[in-house]
Each structure stands twice: as C-alpha cells, then as structure tokens.
Scaffold this motif. Sequence first.
Motif, PDB file in Angstrom:
ATOM      1  N   ILE A 176     -32.412  64.945 -35.881  1.00  0.00           N
ATOM      2  CA  ILE A 176     -31.101  65.025 -36.537  1.00  0.00           C
ATOM      3  C   ILE A 176     -30.661  66.473 -36.647  1.00  0.00           C
ATOM      4  O   ILE A 176     -29.517  66.824 -36.353  1.00  0.00           O
ATOM      5  CB  ILE A 176     -31.168  64.353 -37.922  1.00  0.00           C
ATOM      6  N   HIS A 177     -31.586  67.346 -37.073  1.00  0.00           N
ATOM      7  CA  HIS A 177     -31.241  68.751 -37.264  1.00  0.00           C
ATOM      8  C   HIS A 177     -30.923  69.457 -35.950  1.00  0.00           C
ATOM      9  O   HIS A 177     -30.142  70.413 -35.929  1.00  0.00           O
ATOM     10  CB  HIS A 177     -32.379  69.476 -37.989  1.00  0.00           C
ATOM     11  N   GLN A 178     -31.532  68.999 -34.847  1.00  0.00           N
ATOM     12  CA  GLN A 178     -31.317  69.644 -33.553  1.00  0.00           C
ATOM     13  C   GLN A 178     -30.130  69.068 -32.787  1.00  0.00           C
ATOM     14  O   GLN A 178     -29.749  69.603 -31.741  1.00  0.00           O
ATOM     15  CB  GLN A 178     -32.585  69.511 -32.692  1.00  0.00           C
ATOM     16  N   THR A 179     -29.548  67.994 -33.297  1.00  0.00           N
ATOM     17  CA  THR A 179     -28.411  67.366 -32.621  1.00  0.00           C
ATOM     18  C   THR A 179     -27.096  67.874 -33.215  1.00  0.00           C
ATOM     19  O   THR A 179     -26.927  67.850 -34.434  1.00  0.00           O
ATOM     20  CB  THR A 179     -28.468  65.834 -32.767  1.00  0.00           C
ATOM     21  N   PRO A 180     -26.174  68.356 -32.403  1.00  0.00           N
ATOM     22  CA  PRO A 180     -24.873  68.799 -32.932  1.00  0.00           C
ATOM     23  C   PRO A 180     -24.208  67.693 -33.744  1.00  0.00           C
ATOM     24  O   PRO A 180     -24.308  66.512 -33.405  1.00  0.00           O
ATOM     25  CB  PRO A 180     -24.075  69.109 -31.659  1.00  0.00           C
ATOM     26  N   LYS A 181     -23.549  68.062 -34.819  1.00  0.00           N
ATOM     27  CA  LYS A 181     -22.972  67.082 -35.729  1.00  0.00           C
ATOM     28  C   LYS A 181     -22.024  66.115 -35.029  1.00  0.00           C
ATOM     29  O   LYS A 181     -22.000  64.924 -35.350  1.00  0.00           O
ATOM     30  CB  LYS A 181     -22.256  67.783 -36.886  1.00  0.00           C
ATOM     31  N   HIS A 182     -21.245  66.609 -34.087  1.00  0.00           N
ATOM     32  CA  HIS A 182     -20.261  65.734 -33.440  1.00  0.00           C
ATOM     33  C   HIS A 182     -20.914  64.720 -32.500  1.00  0.00           C
ATOM     34  O   HIS A 182     -20.242  63.792 -32.041  1.00  0.00           O
ATOM     35  CB  HIS A 182     -19.227  66.566 -32.689  1.00  0.00           C
ATOM     36  N   LEU A 183     -22.218  64.878 -32.225  1.00  0.00           N
ATOM     37  CA  LEU A 183     -22.916  63.934 -31.353  1.00  0.00           C
ATOM     38  C   LEU A 183     -23.874  63.021 -32.117  1.00  0.00           C
ATOM     39  O   LEU A 183     -24.489  62.139 -31.519  1.00  0.00           O
ATOM     40  CB  LEU A 183     -23.718  64.699 -30.286  1.00  0.00           C
ATOM     41  N   ARG A 184     -23.996  63.224 -33.425  1.00  0.00           N
ATOM     42  CA  ARG A 184     -24.973  62.451 -34.188  1.00  0.00           C
ATOM     43  C   ARG A 184     -24.557  60.985 -34.279  1.00  0.00           C
ATOM     44  O   ARG A 184     -23.468  60.661 -34.751  1.00  0.00           O
ATOM     45  CB  ARG A 184     -25.137  63.027 -35.590  1.00  0.00           C
ATOM     46  N   PRO A 185     -25.439  60.094 -33.826  1.00  0.00           N
ATOM     47  CA  PRO A 185     -25.123  58.659 -33.874  1.00  0.00           C
ATOM     48  C   PRO A 185     -25.463  58.059 -35.225  1.00  0.00           C
ATOM     49  O   PRO A 185     -26.060  58.721 -36.092  1.00  0.00           O
ATOM     50  CB  PRO A 185     -26.035  58.088 -32.788  1.00  0.00           C
ATOM     51  N   ASP A 186     -25.088  56.802 -35.424  1.00  0.00           N
ATOM     52  CA  ASP A 186     -25.592  56.058 -36.571  1.00  0.00           C
ATOM     53  C   ASP A 186     -27.097  55.896 -36.402  1.00  0.00           C
ATOM     54  O   ASP A 186     -27.606  55.812 -35.271  1.00  0.00           O
ATOM     55  CB  ASP A 186     -24.929  54.676 -36.655  1.00  0.00           C
ATOM     56  N   ILE A 187     -27.817  55.847 -37.518  1.00  0.00           N
ATOM     57  CA  ILE A 187     -29.280  55.799 -37.461  1.00  0.00           C
ATOM     58  C   ILE A 187     -29.815  54.639 -38.286  1.00  0.00           C
ATOM     59  O   ILE A 187     -29.410  54.442 -39.434  1.00  0.00           O
ATOM     60  CB  ILE A 187     -29.896  57.107 -37.994  1.00  0.00           C
ATOM     61  N   VAL A 188     -30.720  53.880 -37.686  1.00  0.00           N
ATOM     62  CA  VAL A 188     -31.530  52.910 -38.425  1.00  0.00           C
ATOM     63  C   VAL A 188     -32.969  53.390 -38.306  1.00  0.00           C
ATOM     64  O   VAL A 188     -33.519  53.449 -37.202  1.00  0.00           O
ATOM     65  CB  VAL A 188     -31.399  51.484 -37.859  1.00  0.00           C
ATOM     66  N   PHE A 189     -33.556  53.810 -39.423  1.00  0.00           N
ATOM     67  CA  PHE A 189     -34.939  54.261 -39.395  1.00  0.00           C
ATOM     68  C   PHE A 189     -35.879  53.057 -39.332  1.00  0.00           C
ATOM     69  O   PHE A 189     -35.649  52.026 -39.980  1.00  0.00           O
ATOM     70  CB  PHE A 189     -35.257  55.101 -40.628  1.00  0.00           C
ATOM     71  N   VAL A 190     -36.926  53.195 -38.538  1.00  0.00           N
ATOM     72  CA  VAL A 190     -37.938  52.154 -38.373  1.00  0.00           C
ATOM     73  C   VAL A 190     -39.284  52.823 -38.607  1.00  0.00           C
ATOM     74  O   VAL A 190     -39.720  53.644 -37.793  1.00  0.00           O
ATOM     75  CB  VAL A 190     -37.884  51.537 -36.958  1.00  0.00           C
ATOM     76  N   THR A 191     -39.952  52.499 -39.706  1.00  0.00           N
ATOM     77  CA  THR A 191     -41.133  53.264 -40.070  1.00  0.00           C
ATOM     78  C   THR A 191     -42.079  52.478 -40.972  1.00  0.00           C
ATOM     79  O   THR A 191     -41.669  51.507 -41.618  1.00  0.00           O
ATOM     80  CB  THR A 191     -40.719  54.566 -40.788  1.00  0.00           C
ATOM     81  N   ALA A 192     -43.322  52.922 -41.002  1.00  0.00           N
ATOM     82  CA  ALA A 192     -44.311  52.329 -41.895  1.00  0.00           C
ATOM     83  C   ALA A 192     -44.346  53.061 -43.233  1.00  0.00           C
ATOM     84  O   ALA A 192     -45.077  52.665 -44.142  1.00  0.00           O
ATOM     85  CB  ALA A 192     -45.691  52.372 -41.244  1.00  0.00           C
TER      86      ALA A 192
END
Length: 239
Positions: free
Chosen positions: A68-84
């Motif tokens: 997220i931090h390395q992706t330019p803001k205008h390219l950031r997609p919606d995110i669904v986190f999948v984690t334990a």
Amino acid sequence: MSKIKTLVVEDEYLAQQLLVRWLSEIQEIELLGCESDVTGAVTAIEKIQPDLIFLDINLSGDNAFQIIHQTPKHLRPDIVFVTAYTEYAVKAFRVNAVDYLKKPFDRSHLLEAVERVIERRSRKQPDSKQEVHEHITIKDGTNMTFVGMDEILWVESAGDYLVIHTAEQHYVHRSSMKKFLQSLSQSFARIHRSTIVNLERIKHIQPRGHGDADVVMCNNTELRLSRRYREAIKAFKVS
C-alpha cells in the motif's frame, strides 16, 4: 457496472488456488492473476491497475502494508485483507480496507466481501448525487467556522441539531444524521442511531459481551456500538 478487475496476492499455494477458484465463479469479477510477494504485487498493480486486490498480510515474512505504501495513491485499489492474524484489523481499516477475512473462511464470507466491494464501487459512480465535502461550515449568528472533515472524531445527534466533536472542542450544527452522513466520505460510519464516527480515528473496539461493544476513539472517549450497526465496522471483527 463493468467487471471488477481483481488481483490475488497470496503466498500460500492452497489458499491462493482456493481464492482463484471461488473468485472465478463470481460473474462480477474479472480475475487478472496472482502474485506472492511485495515486489511482484507492486509491479502488477502499476502495470494492470486492478480495481480490487485480495491481500494476505504476511507474505513470506514481509508485511503486505508495504504494498500500500509503495503504490501511488491514484493507483491504489480496493482491498480485502485475507489473513490468519487478527491484530492488524484496526490498521487495515485505517487504510480504508473493504473487508478483513480471517482464515479459515468459507465461500459465503468471500461473497459477502465481494458484495461490499460492489456496494462501495456503486457509490463512487459519476452519476451519484452524493456530494462529499472537505469541510463543514458552522454558523453562529454572523460568524462562520470551517471545520475540516479529517478533524472530526465523532458526531452525535441532539434533537434537530448535531454536536460535532474534534480533538480540541465541539460545535453545534443544525442538520439531520442522515443528511450529514451523506456529505461525509467513506471514512465515516454510523455506529448507533445517534452516533457517527470517523473510522480513521478509532483506537480499538472493546467487546462488552452478548454482542455489544464500545468504540474507543483516539482520545479515549468510549462510544456505544449498537448491534444494529455492527456491519458498518465489520473489519474490526466484533463478536
């Protein structure tokens, strides 16, 4: 609405293949591929510009928030986190994640997450009549005060008025809860019939038992979370 261009970022092979299979069965999803590490994910996002990513948090020892931090803001997609892991839920919501799926999850949970993505995207459509403001104007006689939306911690109703709380003070504003909520960004949500909170200013959720909970704000103010509105902050996984 066009199909949702989707990228899976998951380093566990079986989990990756399960996501691919289930997502491929959803008509609204256009699956563009899979990545298994931070570098590959950042490169893929910049190249194919997905609308949505299903993102594991622990990627071979690296933290997925780097993506997220390395992706330019205008390219950031919606995110669904999948984690334990559960301890990243608040941080996930602060980066405006749509959902937080804790492993193991079933197909119905995945479908619910996709439905929330579709709902969010529908609110972003150009023909939407909802107008989101960067600040609110508070009138007091002939005086006017401009309060930035990012300054607001929470809002509570008081009859025909609202009390808007910031870290420094509070303001009285004439408006209905429904109308005021429509002018806010997706960083705000209703947690009670008389309370709206800034999701980015939540410190943590404190369970009270029997499905009830308190929302603890960054200034340690405790606000009641009504079971009716738990869905609004589901990413915090209040039980």
